[in-house]
Scaffold this motif. Structure first.
Motif, PDB file in Angstrom:
ATOM      1  N   UNK A   1       0.838  -1.203   0.000  1.00  0.00           N
ATOM      2  CA  UNK A   1       0.000   0.000   0.000  1.00  0.00           C
ATOM      3  C   UNK A   1       0.875   1.257   0.000  1.00  0.00           C
ATOM      4  N   UNK A   2       1.882   1.273   0.847  1.00  0.00           N
ATOM      5  CA  UNK A   2       2.788   2.419   0.911  1.00  0.00           C
ATOM      6  C   UNK A   2       3.564   2.569  -0.393  1.00  0.00           C
ATOM      7  N   UNK A   3       3.974   1.438  -0.971  1.00  0.00           N
ATOM      8  CA  UNK A   3       4.740   1.479  -2.221  1.00  0.00           C
ATOM      9  C   UNK A   3       3.921   2.081  -3.352  1.00  0.00           C
ATOM     10  N   UNK A   4       2.622   1.735  -3.421  1.00  0.00           N
ATOM     11  CA  UNK A   4       1.763   2.263  -4.476  1.00  0.00           C
ATOM     12  C   UNK A   4       1.532   3.771  -4.304  1.00  0.00           C
ATOM     13  N   UNK A   5       1.376   4.208  -3.070  1.00  0.00           N
ATOM     14  CA  UNK A   5       1.222   5.646  -2.820  1.00  0.00           C
ATOM     15  C   UNK A   5       2.482   6.395  -3.265  1.00  0.00           C
ATOM     16  N   UNK A   6       3.639   5.848  -2.903  1.00  0.00           N
ATOM     17  CA  UNK A   6       4.904   6.475  -3.281  1.00  0.00           C
ATOM     18  C   UNK A   6       5.087   6.470  -4.792  1.00  0.00           C
ATOM     19  N   UNK A   7       4.648   5.389  -5.435  1.00  0.00           N
ATOM     20  CA  UNK A   7       4.733   5.273  -6.898  1.00  0.00           C
ATOM     21  C   UNK A   7       4.034   6.452  -7.578  1.00  0.00           C
ATOM     22  N   UNK A   8       2.823   6.777  -7.099  1.00  0.00           N
ATOM     23  CA  UNK A   8       2.080   7.897  -7.689  1.00  0.00           C
ATOM     24  C   UNK A   8       2.721   9.229  -7.299  1.00  0.00           C
ATOM     25  N   UNK A   9       3.150   9.354  -6.051  1.00  0.00           N
ATOM     26  CA  UNK A   9       3.795  10.598  -5.589  1.00  0.00           C
ATOM     27  C   UNK A   9       5.015  10.943  -6.426  1.00  0.00           C
ATOM     28  N   UNK A  10       5.756   9.942  -6.842  1.00  0.00           N
ATOM     29  CA  UNK A  10       6.972  10.161  -7.617  1.00  0.00           C
ATOM     30  C   UNK A  10       6.694  10.547  -9.068  1.00  0.00           C
ATOM     31  N   UNK A  11       5.454  10.358  -9.515  1.00  0.00           N
ATOM     32  CA  UNK A  11       5.152  10.552 -10.935  1.00  0.00           C
ATOM     33  C   UNK A  11       4.112  11.629 -11.225  1.00  0.00           C
ATOM     34  N   UNK A  12       3.287  11.941 -10.247  1.00  0.00           N
ATOM     35  CA  UNK A  12       2.250  12.955 -10.440  1.00  0.00           C
ATOM     36  C   UNK A  12       2.376  14.033  -9.361  1.00  0.00           C
TER      37      UNK A  12
ATOM     38  N   UNK B   1      -3.257   8.803  -4.145  1.00  0.00           N
ATOM     39  CA  UNK B   1      -4.357   8.257  -3.329  1.00  0.00           C
ATOM     40  C   UNK B   1      -3.980   8.209  -1.851  1.00  0.00           C
ATOM     41  N   UNK B   2      -4.829   8.806  -1.012  1.00  0.00           N
ATOM     42  CA  UNK B   2      -4.565   8.781   0.433  1.00  0.00           C
ATOM     43  C   UNK B   2      -4.880   7.416   1.029  1.00  0.00           C
ATOM     44  N   UNK B   3      -5.722   6.655   0.344  1.00  0.00           N
ATOM     45  CA  UNK B   3      -6.057   5.305   0.780  1.00  0.00           C
ATOM     46  C   UNK B   3      -5.909   4.361  -0.416  1.00  0.00           C
ATOM     47  N   UNK B   4      -5.421   3.163  -0.158  1.00  0.00           N
ATOM     48  CA  UNK B   4      -5.369   2.101  -1.166  1.00  0.00           C
ATOM     49  C   UNK B   4      -6.062   0.879  -0.577  1.00  0.00           C
ATOM     50  N   UNK B   5      -7.149   0.462  -1.226  1.00  0.00           N
ATOM     51  CA  UNK B   5      -7.939  -0.681  -0.754  1.00  0.00           C
ATOM     52  C   UNK B   5      -7.776  -1.823  -1.749  1.00  0.00           C
ATOM     53  N   UNK B   6      -7.335  -2.957  -1.277  1.00  0.00           N
ATOM     54  CA  UNK B   6      -7.157  -4.122  -2.147  1.00  0.00           C
ATOM     55  C   UNK B   6      -8.452  -4.935  -2.172  1.00  0.00           C
ATOM     56  N   UNK B   7      -8.950  -5.220  -3.363  1.00  0.00           N
ATOM     57  CA  UNK B   7     -10.179  -5.998  -3.518  1.00  0.00           C
ATOM     58  C   UNK B   7      -9.977  -7.069  -4.580  1.00  0.00           C
ATOM     59  N   UNK B   8     -10.880  -8.057  -4.601  1.00  0.00           N
ATOM     60  CA  UNK B   8     -10.751  -9.183  -5.542  1.00  0.00           C
ATOM     61  C   UNK B   8     -11.170  -8.812  -6.955  1.00  0.00           C
ATOM     62  N   UNK B   9     -12.168  -7.926  -7.076  1.00  0.00           N
ATOM     63  CA  UNK B   9     -12.646  -7.527  -8.396  1.00  0.00           C
ATOM     64  C   UNK B   9     -13.365  -6.188  -8.291  1.00  0.00           C
ATOM     65  N   UNK B  10     -13.453  -5.490  -9.404  1.00  0.00           N
ATOM     66  CA  UNK B  10     -14.149  -4.209  -9.454  1.00  0.00           C
ATOM     67  C   UNK B  10     -15.579  -4.406  -9.941  1.00  0.00           C
ATOM     68  N   UNK B  11     -16.543  -3.683  -9.381  1.00  0.00           N
ATOM     69  CA  UNK B  11     -17.919  -3.779  -9.880  1.00  0.00           C
ATOM     70  C   UNK B  11     -18.018  -3.163 -11.273  1.00  0.00           C
TER      71      UNK B  11
END
Length: 329
Positions: free
Chosen positions: A289-300, A306-316
């Motif tokens: 979760x922290x890695x994904x936030x940093x990934x976006x921070x470094x590029x945008x 995203x202040x929150x990252x929620x892992x789910x099995x599938x998107x509606x």
């Protein structure tokens, strides 16, 4: 139907009587109606009609069996096909893939992520022609062309259609590079909504149709999507496109697909919130979760991450593969 068949089917797809069309969308969708009925009928081409759901295994089988030349899909399905293909490649290294006969893959329903386009072309050697359409306009009115594609864009106007980017008041056309509301004009447009006067008034403006989509145009005349008008986020007084954040996240090796919506922080201010479906071989964790936030921070820009990252099995999603963001809010 004839107008759309001539300008998109024949001008963009170059469809002829030698083509065999297979559409993931059914005939009761405007997208499927053109793909599998009035496009092939306009030139005497063939169409594959099948009751099976358009799962990757069925797509591979039908394209191969009937030697389809045009496959009309949606981004979600193209992504699922690549995942299924990766499994097949591991089981049968070096075996030819099932899409050998395709010459192009039109795509609609939602914006095509650039990384998905590149992965598909690299594996199959066939281009995906992304372009938006709508029931209001009957079919696709912006499109990339074979051999003339800007990944991440919706392409350029289809002949016979005009597009412009308007401000929120609908009074001024916006300059190159500025995000606004996409308006379309063409002879396949609707006249009005049945018994929906207010909806008609907000959508049909003279000869123009307000698509409800946010777009900007570059100096080469390519149109780039920024999401639905009601999906845009205002963070710290600045508009944020969910698609921009989603495309950035998808470039990370762990992310199969994702959706970004707005959520309230402790101060009741809107901030981006990401829902992420992971690729095989990755598991949810605070570290990821922290890695994904940093990934976006470094590029945008900082306010877009995203202040929150929620892992789910599938998107509606809808039956046509569009992400139902309202269910995630």
């Amino acid at each position: 139907m004839q107008y759309s068949a001539e300008h998109y089917g024949q001008d963009i797809l170059k469809i002829t009587e030698k083509d065999i069309c297979y559409s993931a969308a059914r005939l009761f969708f405007a997208y499927g109606l053109g793909n599998a009925m009035f496009f092939p009928m306009s030139v005497g081409a063939a169409a594959v009609l099948n009751p099976d759901p358009p799962a990757p295994a069925h797509v591979f089988r039908l394209v191969s069996q009937y030697k389809a030349t045009l496959f009309f899909g949606v981004p979600t399905l193209f992504g699922q096909m690549l995942i299924a293909q990766e499994k097949l490649d591991k089981e049968n290294p070096g075996a030819p893939h099932a899409l050998q006969t395709l010459r192009a893959c039109p795509s609609a329903g939602e914006a095509l992520p650039p990384d998905l386009y590149h992965k598909f072309v690299e594996r199959y050697g066939v281009e995906i022609l992304d372009g938006p359409g709508s029931t209001e306009m009957l079919h696709i009115y912006l499109s990339n062309r074979i051999g003339a594609i800007k990944p991440g864009s919706s392409g350029q106007p289809v002949a016979g259609y005009e597009e412009k980017i308007m401000d929120d008041e609908g009074l001024n056309e916006l300059p190159v590079g500025e995000v606004g509301n996409l308006w379309i004009r063409g002879r396949s447009s609707l006249r009005y909504y049945w018994r929906k006067r207010d909806k008609t008034a907000s959508t049909v403006i003279g000869e123009w149709i307000n698509s409800g989509d946010k777009y900007y145009k570059d100096a080469d005349g390519f149109f780039f999507p920024s999401g639905r008008a009601d999906d845009m986020l205002k963070v710290g007084g600045i508009w944020v496109s969910p698609l921009e954040v989603e495309n950035c996240l998808r470039e990370h090796a762990s992310v199969m697909e994702c959706a970004v919506v707005g959520a309230m922080d402790d101060e009741n201010l809107v901030k981006p919130k990401a829902f992420v479906v992971l690729n095989q071989g990755f598991a949810p964790s605070p570290e990821l979760e922290k890695e994904l936030k940093t990934w976006v921070l470094d590029r945008l820009a900082k306010f877009k991450y995203p202040r929150w990252v929620v892992f789910i099995d599938s998107l509606p999603k809808t039956a046509t593969g569009k992400i139902q963001r309202f269910k995630l809010r």
